[in-house]
Design a protein around this motif. Structure first.
Motif, PDB file in Angstrom:
ATOM      1  N   ALA A   1      -9.394  -3.453  -3.065  1.00  8.36           N
ATOM      2  CA  ALA A   1      -7.951  -3.216  -2.924  1.00  8.36           C
ATOM      3  C   ALA A   1      -7.168  -4.379  -3.511  1.00  8.36           C
ATOM      4  CB  ALA A   1      -7.588  -3.022  -1.467  1.00  8.36           C
TER       5      ALA A   1
ATOM      6  N   ALA B   1      -4.836   2.601  -0.610  1.00 13.50           N
ATOM      7  CA  ALA B   1      -4.901   1.230  -1.101  1.00 13.50           C
ATOM      8  C   ALA B   1      -4.757   1.220  -2.616  1.00 13.50           C
ATOM      9  CB  ALA B   1      -6.213   0.582  -0.692  1.00 13.50           C
TER      10      ALA B   1
ATOM     11  N   TRP C   1       0.856  -1.165   0.000  1.00 13.66           N
ATOM     12  CA  TRP C   1       0.000   0.000   0.000  1.00 13.66           C
ATOM     13  C   TRP C   1       0.903   1.228   0.000  1.00 13.66           C
ATOM     14  CZ3 TRP C   1       0.742  -3.389   3.931  1.00 13.66           C
ATOM     15  CH2 TRP C   1       1.349  -2.888   5.088  1.00 13.66           C
TER      16      TRP C   1
END
Length: 354
Positions: free
Chosen positions: A352, A320, A250
């Protein structure tokens, strides 16, 4: 000549001044260059970087993985000499067998004690029967003595037999009480023996855990870092062998506090990756840090001074990566990125990247 005619130098100076003002307006996003897009280059790719360390000590006998190798979940990363732990497990099993044998012996003693109680009860019954016979004999002899039919010697013999029968009854009752106390002792000691069995079983489980921990396996799939352990090296709990980096990544973007107004969870984010020739990926705001970065610093700034200078604080924003982007597989923790957020965009919740 007209006063409106200026020299070339004055014209250039005027244009430079106007250009400088326009540049300042653009840099500060002031009208007519006001924009709803906030950008920061204080952003980095993050991931779960897990340091692999042993839980037991010993000499390394095998390191089957190489630097930066892709591994699967459960794959062996290193092995520690487990001969000592195998023997400790066997020793724990032997101790457990001994405790179980003692517990079984206690149960057998209980059965024998109960049989002894039954035998003692039978002896009491027999003694009571003998006492009854002796009492009847005494009553008969005593009557004859009073009639002058029997002799004093017969009376003494009958009385002695009666007293002996009473003593036999008392002895049988005492033997019964001893048998009952023995049974109570056996039952009371049973708890100690059962606790010993439980402790021995726990020792077996601990020894088995140590034996299993001698083989260090990957808890998740991913890639390993540089392998810092070698065959023959002595390691202890906490020794850093290597790091495991799963594929989950991320972005943490540190925006200034003045940029946060209007940002919402779910808003789309554009991510420019320096390592990929500034190619762009799509993401969305996942959540905001609960405090400014300065609050998590090891050495916090002390603003209670006379020479205070206000500095815009940075707040971490977790972004994300949206699924379905082939370039996302090229992201690794630590890469620098540039993050842009249009605060006028509507929040959404895409799936995500896993």
């Amino acid at each position: 000549m007209s006063k409106l005619v200026r020299s070339p130098i004055e014209v250039v100076a005027a244009l430079a001044g106007v250009g400088g003002v326009m540049l300042m307006l653009y840099a500060w996003h002031l009208p007519p260059f006001e924009t709803s897009v906030e950008t920061t280059d204080n952003a980095y790719v993050k991931g779960y970087v897990t340091i692999i360390s042993p839980q037991v000590n010993g000499y390394i006998t095998e390191v089957p993985v190489k630097d930066y190798e892709t591994i699967s979940q459960g794959q062996v990363l290193a092995r520690i000499d487990d001969r000592i732990y195998s023997q400790k497990l066997a020793q724990a099993h032997a101790a457990l067998d001994g405790q179980k044998a003692a517990l079984n012996n206690s149960r057998q003693q209980e059965l024998a004690s109960r049989a002894g109680i039954a035998s003692s009860q039978a002896q009491i019954d027999s003694a009571n029967a003998g006492l009854k016979r002796a009492q009847l004999a005494w009553d008969r002899i005593d009557t004859l003595v009073h009639k002058g039919v029997s002799t004093a010697s017969d009376s003494e013999t009958a009385q002695a037999a009666l007293e002996q029968a009473k003593a036999a009854v008392n002895q049988a009752q005492a033997a019964l009480e001893v048998s009952r106390q023995n049974l109570t002792t056996i039952i009371v000691n049973r708890a100690s023996l059962e606790a010993g069995v439980s402790g021995a079983e726990a020792s077996v489980q601990l020894a088995d855990i140590d034996l299993q921990n001698a083989t260090i396996s990957a808890a998740r799939a991913g890639r390993v870092s540089e392998v810092g352990v070698r065959v023959g090296q002595y390691v202890t709990p906490g020794t850093q062998l290597m790091s495991l980096v799963p594929s989950d990544v991320w972005v943490i973007a540190n925006f200034k506090e003045t940029q946060l107004d209007g940002m919402k969870i779910g808003q789309p984010v554009s991510i420019s990756v320096d390592a990929l020739e500034h190619q762009r990926l799509n993401g969305h705001i996942e959540r905001f840090s609960p405090a400014a970065g300065s609050e998590f610093a090891v050495i916090r700034a002390d603003n209670a001074t006379g020479n205070f200078t206000k500095i815009a604080q940075r707040v971490g924003v977790r972004v994300a990566i949206d699924a379905g982007q082939p370039l996302a597989a090229s992201l690794t923790p630590g890469l620098s990125v540039v993050v842009s957020v249009d605060k006028n965009s509507q929040p959404q919740q895409p799936v995500a990247q896993k």
